[in-house]
Design an enzyme around this catalytic site. Structure first.
Site, PDB file in Angstrom:
ATOM      1  N   GLY A  33      10.509  -6.329  -1.778  1.00  0.00           N
ATOM      2  CA  GLY A  33      11.360  -7.268  -1.119  1.00  0.00           C
ATOM      3  C   GLY A  33      10.746  -8.298  -0.381  1.00  0.00           C
ATOM      4  O   GLY A  33      10.042  -9.025  -0.714  1.00  0.00           O
ATOM      5  N   SER A  78       4.473  -5.192  -5.348  1.00  0.00           N
ATOM      6  CA  SER A  78       5.057  -6.663  -5.024  1.00  0.00           C
ATOM      7  C   SER A  78       4.869  -6.591  -3.230  1.00  0.00           C
ATOM      8  O   SER A  78       3.852  -6.534  -2.853  1.00  0.00           O
ATOM      9  CB  SER A  78       6.380  -6.725  -5.539  1.00  0.00           C
ATOM     10  OG  SER A  78       6.841  -7.991  -5.033  1.00  0.00           O
ATOM     11  N   TRP A  79       5.922  -7.021  -2.716  1.00  0.00           N
ATOM     12  CA  TRP A  79       5.923  -6.654  -1.091  1.00  0.00           C
ATOM     13  C   TRP A  79       5.488  -5.357  -0.920  1.00  0.00           C
ATOM     14  O   TRP A  79       4.401  -5.435   0.041  1.00  0.00           O
ATOM     15  CB  TRP A  79       7.168  -7.119  -0.402  1.00  0.00           C
ATOM     16  CG  TRP A  79       7.300  -6.232   0.565  1.00  0.00           C
ATOM     17  CD1 TRP A  79       7.929  -5.342   1.277  1.00  0.00           C
ATOM     18  CD2 TRP A  79       6.470  -6.795   2.285  1.00  0.00           C
ATOM     19  NE1 TRP A  79       7.770  -5.213   2.537  1.00  0.00           N
ATOM     20  CE2 TRP A  79       7.049  -6.005   3.023  1.00  0.00           C
ATOM     21  CE3 TRP A  79       5.946  -7.843   2.277  1.00  0.00           C
ATOM     22  CZ2 TRP A  79       6.436  -5.999   4.436  1.00  0.00           C
ATOM     23  CZ3 TRP A  79       5.274  -8.047   3.740  1.00  0.00           C
ATOM     24  CH2 TRP A  79       5.618  -6.926   4.721  1.00  0.00           C
ATOM     25  N   ASP A 133       3.746 -12.184 -14.775  1.00  0.00           N
ATOM     26  CA  ASP A 133       4.230 -12.037 -13.617  1.00  0.00           C
ATOM     27  C   ASP A 133       4.381 -13.484 -12.787  1.00  0.00           C
ATOM     28  O   ASP A 133       3.401 -14.127 -12.586  1.00  0.00           O
ATOM     29  CB  ASP A 133       3.391 -11.195 -12.594  1.00  0.00           C
ATOM     30  CG  ASP A 133       4.233 -10.750 -11.338  1.00  0.00           C
ATOM     31  OD1 ASP A 133       3.902  -9.773 -10.612  1.00  0.00           O
ATOM     32  OD2 ASP A 133       5.156 -11.673 -10.949  1.00  0.00           O
ATOM     33  N   HIS A 169       6.677  -8.935 -13.824  1.00  0.00           N
ATOM     34  CA  HIS A 169       6.613  -8.459 -12.411  1.00  0.00           C
ATOM     35  C   HIS A 169       6.966  -6.779 -12.380  1.00  0.00           C
ATOM     36  O   HIS A 169       6.431  -6.053 -11.727  1.00  0.00           O
ATOM     37  CB  HIS A 169       7.444  -9.381 -11.663  1.00  0.00           C
ATOM     38  CG  HIS A 169       7.179  -9.093 -10.145  1.00  0.00           C
ATOM     39  ND1 HIS A 169       6.059  -9.004  -9.302  1.00  0.00           N
ATOM     40  CD2 HIS A 169       8.097  -8.445  -9.297  1.00  0.00           C
ATOM     41  CE1 HIS A 169       6.151  -8.719  -8.343  1.00  0.00           C
ATOM     42  NE2 HIS A 169       7.421  -8.048  -8.026  1.00  0.00           N
TER      43      HIS A 169
HETATM   44  C1  LIG Z   1       8.694 -11.618  -3.324  1.00  0.00           C
HETATM   45  N1  LIG Z   1       9.499 -10.343  -3.529  1.00  0.00           N
HETATM   46  C2  LIG Z   1       8.556  -9.701  -4.438  1.00  0.00           C
HETATM   47  C3  LIG Z   1       9.173  -8.242  -4.222  1.00  0.00           C
HETATM   48  O1  LIG Z   1       8.748  -7.512  -3.441  1.00  0.00           O
HETATM   49  C4  LIG Z   1      10.225  -7.590  -5.237  1.00  0.00           C
HETATM   50  N2  LIG Z   1      10.483  -8.151  -6.522  1.00  0.00           N
HETATM   51  N3  LIG Z   1      11.409  -7.313  -6.893  1.00  0.00           N
HETATM   52  C5  LIG Z   1      11.675  -6.331  -5.989  1.00  0.00           C
HETATM   53  C6  LIG Z   1      12.594  -5.388  -6.079  1.00  0.00           C
HETATM   54  C7  LIG Z   1      12.286  -4.213  -7.263  1.00  0.00           C
HETATM   55  C8  LIG Z   1      12.521  -4.503  -4.776  1.00  0.00           C
HETATM   56  C9  LIG Z   1      13.863  -5.974  -6.383  1.00  0.00           C
HETATM   57  O2  LIG Z   1      10.852  -6.509  -4.949  1.00  0.00           O
END
Ligand SMILES: CNCC(=O)c1nnc(C(C)(C)C)o1
Length: 319
Positions: free
Chosen positions: A46, A113-114, A270, A298
């Site tokens: 997120g 990701s985050w 991604d 991603h």
């Molecule tokens: C910039 N946000 C990228 C990230 O952390 C992210 N992308 N998808 C998600 C979820 C799977 C939690 C929806 O988090």
């Protein structure tokens, strides 16, 4: 696809609970797998993305005590979507409070990701508490990373999905979409907040997979989910995660974690967290294992990414 590892079967927690981490925030956590096992903590994305059952499935439940928690303001943590005392460094402190609460000296850390950004921030702050790092879809909140996904970059690859996000903002504010969305996501007008949250969240949910996935995109229509996800993400982005640009990639900071067993996993296509950041991390940290998955985007659920994630957590059972 033959020979690819798949996630472990879905399991339920053996214990859940909440932990009051300051005078405002209460964090929801859960433990699953082997109560006597080697501890591993999952850091969701997120920010504001919250955890789900699939997040437990990246770990061998016979070997690991698997800890999930919803970071401040999202999922089952309360108060919902609250931005007060909600920063990278507050969550790094929460991870330490949870570790002490569970009574573990060290634990494996896993984040995409985050979650990969938070994993790096946590490990660089507390390297002596980390047994291994499994990182996916590398994100370090640099301005260039944010510009690419939220202003002008991924829009060239997903032009039709970008349109509703872009058209929601008036001409005079289009030059800084993150700032324009933040104004609406923090407005007193509940409807304005909700409309902005749905457009912001749908843009991201529509671009996570190589082949778009309606199930995932539908998350943008769940009001509570979209509001927490959009508000918290946008709050972190306008504040650059309370880090200097590129901080987590600096030699003096990577030096703090260079010795920790680590695996970097990145999808070539991604568009949310483009491969450049994973490559920059790999160049600064050649000691970490590095897998660039040629046919994935991603999401952790992409077949080639899921294969590398399970291979990594199985590999770290030897620690
Ligand atoms: C910039 N946000 C990228 C990230 O952390 C992210 N992308 N998808 C998600 C979820 C799977 C939690 C929806 O988090």
């Amino acid at each position: 696809k033959s020979g690819l590892r798949a996630p472990y079967p879905a399991i339920e927690p053996y214990k859940t609970g909440t932990l009051k981490v300051d005078d405002l925030h209460e964090i929801y956590w859960e433990a699953s797998g082997n109560p006597e096992g080697v501890p591993a903590v999952f850091l969701h994305g997120g920010p504001g993305g919250a955890t789900s059952v699939s997040d437990r499935q990246w770990f061998d439940p016979k070997h690991y005590a698997i800890y999930l928690f919803d970071q401040r303001g999202c999922g089952k943590s309360v108060p919902h979507a609250d931005l007060t005392n909600n920063t990278t460094w507050d969550i790094v402190k929460d991870i330490e409070k949870l570790r002490e609460h569970f009574g573990h000296e060290k634990w494996h850390v896993f984040g995409g990701s985050w979650g990969s950004c938070l994993s790096l921030a946590y490990a660089q702050a507390h390297p002596d508490r980390v047994l291994s790092l499994t990182l996916r879809g590398i994100f370090t909140l640099r301005r260039s990373e944010l510009e690419f996904f939220y202003q002008n970059g991924s829009s060239h690859i997903f032009p039709e999905q970008f349109e509703p996000y872009y058209e929601h903002i008036p001409e005079e504010e289009k030059s800084d979409l993150i700032a324009a969305y933040y104004k609406r996501l923090t407005s007193d007008d509940k409807e304005a907040r909700l409309q902005a949250a749905k457009r912001w969240t749908r843009w991201e949910m529509s671009t996570l997979r190589l082949y778009s996935n309606e199930e995932v995109i539908k998350r943008a229509d769940v009001d509570d989910y979209a509001v927490a996800f959009a508000r918290i993400e946008c709050h972190y982005f306008v504040n650059a995660g309370w880090m200097e640009d590129g901080q987590l990639l600096k030699k003096e900071n990577v030096d703090k974690i260079r010795h920790i067993p680590a695996t970097i996993i990145q999808g070539r296509y991604d568009v949310v967290c483009p491969a450049k950041t994973a490559y920059d991390l790999h160049k600064e940290w050649p000691q970490a294992d590095y897998y660039l998955v040629p046919d994935a985007a991603h999401a952790s659920g992409e077949l080639g990414i899921a294969h590398q994630l399970i291979t990594a957590t199985d590999k770290y059972r030897s620690i």
